[in-house]
Design an enzyme around this catalytic site. Structure first.
Site, mmCIF file in Angstrom:
data_model
loop_
_atom_site.group_PDB
_atom_site.id
_atom_site.type_symbol
_atom_site.label_atom_id
_atom_site.label_comp_id
_atom_site.label_asym_id
_atom_site.label_seq_id
_atom_site.Cartn_x
_atom_site.Cartn_y
_atom_site.Cartn_z
ATOM 1 N N GLU A 290 0.776 -1.239 0.000
ATOM 2 C CA GLU A 290 0.000 0.000 0.000
ATOM 3 C C GLU A 290 0.811 1.294 0.000
ATOM 4 O OE1 GLU A 290 -3.363 0.265 -0.353
ATOM 5 O OE2 GLU A 290 -3.145 -1.861 -0.796
ATOM 6 N N SER B 289 -54.348 -30.269 33.320
ATOM 7 C CA SER B 289 -53.995 -31.217 34.392
ATOM 8 C C SER B 289 -52.578 -31.035 34.921
ATOM 9 C CB SER B 289 -54.156 -32.644 33.880
ATOM 10 O OG SER B 289 -55.480 -32.844 33.472
#
Lengths: 144, 771
Positions: B180, B464
């Site tokens: 770069e 139940s």
């Protein structure tokens, strides 16, 4: 009255006697928390008696929790002891140390519940029962 | 002449003033930029998403194990399967009867554990041994690190691991410079030579091949500026680069650059910085990158979308070799090094895109985070949130629910719905009863369709499944052996008559309490509720801390009031934990990015009933599974002792099964959100899902039953009368559990079973001597 009942009664009377004192700080323990080497011996004994694998793993964590407790890392100790309970809920020693940890944190209600469980799971254990009773006494002193 | 002179002078003066104003303007603007940069750099440089972790996983010799789930777990922890014995941390080798894992270093809260190479041997679906390979030590316990289950991303959805420049290998620094900006350490933020060279190269190739931006300019661009390409923005970028160079050392700028650069995409999340890229592409920390790997990462900066090895290995390799060539040309590496690295293939580790695992559970945890931790804080401050969830159990629960609901839809085509939001739904909660740890939570069939958490937000009638609380209320006066009336009758309540629904097998003959609960007998249950009193029943329900309102109405005994599934699971935990009700624990610890604990939660318990009562209820609920409504579980591969209760509501709107052992409690609910009928009972709709899940997680099943607590006694009774059995007379004597002090005192009064007084005396004498 058999020997065990007599022992329990004597311990209870002693606890009552100690809790009757006006002390604010807990009375020094007659049965100091067991050392790590004690726990190691116990694990060795367990190995010889072919204990359940969960029991061995749980006791390993109990030992870690105890060490953390001894070094003052109470929250970390509780975390490890919780895992130990999850692995083997019938390991009464975890409940004893959990009660100890909560007592150190000043939460008497939680300490009392764990101590009650410790008493239930360690009933008949000649070595641990007196410790549990002695711990109950200290919890009672704290709760005043 | 005079005019010309004065005009010239005036022009000169104007130009001078103009220049002065421009320079002053630029200086003031640079000052503004300097403040901007300072503010950004002195504060948080990057937003780091907070992470939610599962609990760590404990393995120990003798532990039953589901190997498929364990291997999935290791894969999710990003252990790489290799064909040789693991040599470095993060590698594993799966063999026939064993596996080898090189554990990673773990630093979590107060715990620090150095990674090591372990061998786990299996025998008959159990862990036979765990051996540390470096010293041969047999380990009693092995702990796998917590698994990342979610990241709180901000709107930018960036993921990065920060690295300091000291940790970055020389290769990587040189590779980035070569790729770069090789004159980075020579220029002052702007490099005229680079620009000229870029212009020359681009003209020569007739296309844009090289940019002239320095690293500092690139940093200014990505860190502060928007991506549009205008002249004004170029000037701003340049001024910002110059200001940065004036204010900061080159090393600092380079370090920020290494952590900032965009290096790829993991699903919808961008990978920023070399630290994260090293893990994403090569599964290792940045300091362990090889020359070839460092060059690959440096080569990505130009265009991660084009040169990513996950996109094109050939292009990635070509770009890497170009970087290596530039490095050699600049003298960073020798030709031999270049040739060696250039010959290597580009070997990536593969990745799993970030997904929200255990989404309903994570929502539940997020809601518990204190208001102090806003979404903005969570997406930026890198907090770590440790939870109780076990991803193996979670995976098994999600699979079991999906399979179970699909199976039901196949068996009952009327249950199929084409609209995704109207489909048959379900919820699963898995808890450890003693501690209240929530191991798994499934709040619905598909989180992407509906985020409504049916485990924590739904209010459904338990049917139940509420009955154990009715029988618990009755234990003060009655015993499991008490014979209840199962006659169809009408009750007068508050001046109104009420007739319970439901049939009873052997209606009118009476039924023992244990059998009534096992068979979920409505008539006998209502008989019991009316005997103990509805107010007492309400008190019992309230003691278990249900948050939903409960009224003293007779249908309460049959579960005709609403509960939240998590609260029902929690209440059942009490039976499995010696009467202590745990607080459901999901969030354990909240830690900031520096490792400081911000919040820590522990299990808390509350004594609700005595251990003896809890044991008696568990023992009665065991009959549900051995001979009652859930007995079909025996055909589903469940061979160990289990206590449980089915539940079905009016018109089959809800189907439940809550089952537990001393180690584990699982609640399963099945139903439609809009209350349509599921056309099946709890035993048909919910129980098979429960059994499927339990079979998948053998590591949580010890196969043991509860320890008998003080205050519980076993007595032999007549199975018909529920009274003390008369030896040799009562044809079916059975052992029954009783609370001490509530043991039947009368011998069997059925005329044919009555013993002669001599025989009673004989029995009494025998018992006396047994003692």
């Amino acid at each position: 009255m058999n020997g065990k009942k007599l022992q329990a009664l004597v311990s209870y009377v002693m606890c009552l006697f100690m809790s009757g004192c006006a002390a604010v700080a807990p009375a020094p323990s007659k049965h100091p928390p067991r050392t790590v080497s004690d726990a190691k011996i116990e694990k060795k004994e367990l190995r010889e008696g072919k204990p359940r694998p969960r029991e061995v793993a749980s006791l390993h964590l109990t030992e870690q929790g105890q060490m953390l407790l001894e070094s003052g890392k109470v929250d970390e100790a509780i975390g490890v002891l919780e895992r130990a309970v999850n692995i083997y809920p019938a390991n009464g020693k975890n409940y004893y140390y959990l009660a100890e940890a909560w007592l150190r944190k000043g939460n008497v209600t939680q300490a009392r519940e764990w101590n009650r469980l410790a008493g239930m799971y360690l009933a008949g254990d000649g070595e641990w029962s007196p410790r549990v009773y002695e711990q109950r006494g200290r919890i009672n002193v704290h709760s005043r | 002449m005079i005019f010309r002179k004065s005009t010239k002078k005036r022009i000169f003066l104007s130009l001078w003033i103009l220049s002065f104003i421009i320079v002053l303007g630029v200086l003031l603007y640079c000052l503004y930029l300097s403040i901007l940069i300072d503010t950004r750099f002195s504060g948080r440089r990057w937003s780091i998403p907070s992470k939610v972790y599962s609990d760590s996983t404990l393995l120990f010799p003798g532990q039953p194990v589901n190997r498929a789930l364990l291997i999935n777990k290791l894969r999710r922890l990003e252990y790489r399967n290799v064909s040789h014995a693991p040599e470095s941390s993060g590698e594993m080798q799966i063999l026939g009867s064993s596996m080898e894992v090189f554990l990673r270093d773990v630093e979590m809260l107060a715990k620090k554990q150095k990674g090591y190479h372990a061998q786990i041997a299996f025998r008959n679906q159990e862990i036979e041994s765990i051996i540390r390979k470096d010293n041969g030590e047999k380990l009693p316990l092995l702990e796998l690190e917590p698994e990342k289950i979610m990241l709180f991303f901000g709107p930018e959805r960036q993921q990065r691991q920060l690295v300091s420049i000291d940790r970055a290998p020389k290769y990587l620094i040189h590779a980035v410079l070569a790729a770069e900006d090789n004159r980075f350490f020579e220029h002052h933020g702007f490099d005229f030579r680079s620009i000229l060279r870029a212009i020359y190269i681009n003209i020569r190739h007739g296309m844009i091949r090289q940019g002239g931006s320095t690293l500092t300019q690139q940093l200014a661009k990505s860190y502060f500026l928007t991506p549009e390409r205008t002249f004004a923005r170029k000037i701003k970028e340049l001024l910002m680069a110059l200001t940065m160079e004036l204010k900061y050392r080159k090393q600092e700028i380079f370090e920020i650059y290494l952590n900032e650069i965009y290096l790829g995409q993991k699903g919808s999340v961008s990978i920023n910085g070399v630290g994260e890229a090293a893990f994403f592409y090569f599964g290792k920390p940045v300091e362990n990158l090889s020359l070839a790997e460092a060059a690959t990462i440096a080569g990505l900066v130009k265009s991660p979308g084009l040169y990513s090895p996950y996109v094109s290995e050939a292009k990635s390799r070509e770009q890497r070799n170009k970087v290596l060539h530039d490095m050699e040309k600049l003298g960073y590496i020798t030709k031999k090094q270049m040739d060696g690295a250039a010959a290597e293939p580009v070997k990536t580790v593969g990745f799993m895109a970030y997904g929200k695992k255990a989404p309903y559970f994570v929502d539940y945890v997020s809601k518990q985070l204190p208001t102090l931790y806003s979404p903005n804080v969570l997406s930026s401050q890198g907090l770590s949130i440790y939870t109780t969830v076990d991803t193996q159990v979670q995976e098994a629960a999600e699979n079991a629910l999906e399979r179970g609901l699909a199976r039901l839809e196949n068996a009952y085509p009327a249950l199929r719905r084409s609209h995704p939001e109207r489909k048959l739904q379900g919820a699963i909660i898995v808890m450890q009863p003693k501690t209240g740890y929530i191991l798994a939570m499934v709040g619905g069939r598909d989180y992407s369709t509906t985020q409504f958490n049916r485990a924590t937000q739904a209010r459904r009638q338990p049917g139940s499944a509420i009955k154990p609380f009715v029988y618990l209320t009755g234990l003060d006066q009655f015993t499991p052996a008490t014979v209840l009336s199962n006659e169809q009758r009408t009750y007068e309540v508050n001046g109104k008559s009420w007739k319970p629904h439901g049939k009873s097998s052997d209606s009118g003959k009476g039924i023992r309490m244990r059998d009534a609960l096992a068979r979920s007998d409505n008539l006998a249950t209502v008989d019991l509720a009316m005997k103990v009193g509805l107010d007492r029943l309400v008190d019992t329900v309230k003691a278990f801390q249900f948050s939903t309102p409960v009224k003293p109405q007779p249908s309460l005994a049959l579960g005709a009031y609403e509960v939240i599934p998590l609260e029902l699971a929690r209440a059942y935990c009490t039976f499995a934990s010696d009467g202590l009700e745990p607080y459901p624990l999901s969030l354990k610890t909240l830690v900031d990015e520096n490792g400081n604990i911000l919040e820590q939660r522990h299990m808390t318990i509350q004594n609700v009933i005595s251990p003896a009562k809890a044991y008696v209820i568990s023992d009665m609920l065991r009959s549900v599974v051995t001979e009652g409504t859930a007995k079909s579980v025996k055909n589903m591969g469940i061979t160990f002792p289990v206590a449980g209760k089915t539940g079905t509501t009016n018109d089959y709107r809800d189907a439940w099964f809550v089952g537990y052992t001393p180690d584990l409690l699982i609640l399963v609910w099945v139903g439609f959100d809009n209350g349509e009928s599921v056309s099946a009972e709890g035993a048909v709709a919910a129980l098979p899902i429960w059994a499927d899940l339990v079979r998948a997680i053998p590591q949580y099943i010890s196969g043991e039953w509860f320890k008998v607590p003080p205050g519980v006694v076993m007595v032999k009774i007549c199975s018909q009368s529920g009274q003390l059995a008369t030896e040799s007379k009562c044809p079916e004597p059975i052992e029954e559990v009783f609370l001490e002090g509530n043991v039947p005192i009368e011998y069997c009064q059925i005329p044919e079973h009555k013993a002669y007084s001599g025989e009673v005396l004989k029995t009494w004498w025998k018992k006396l001597w047994k003692r």
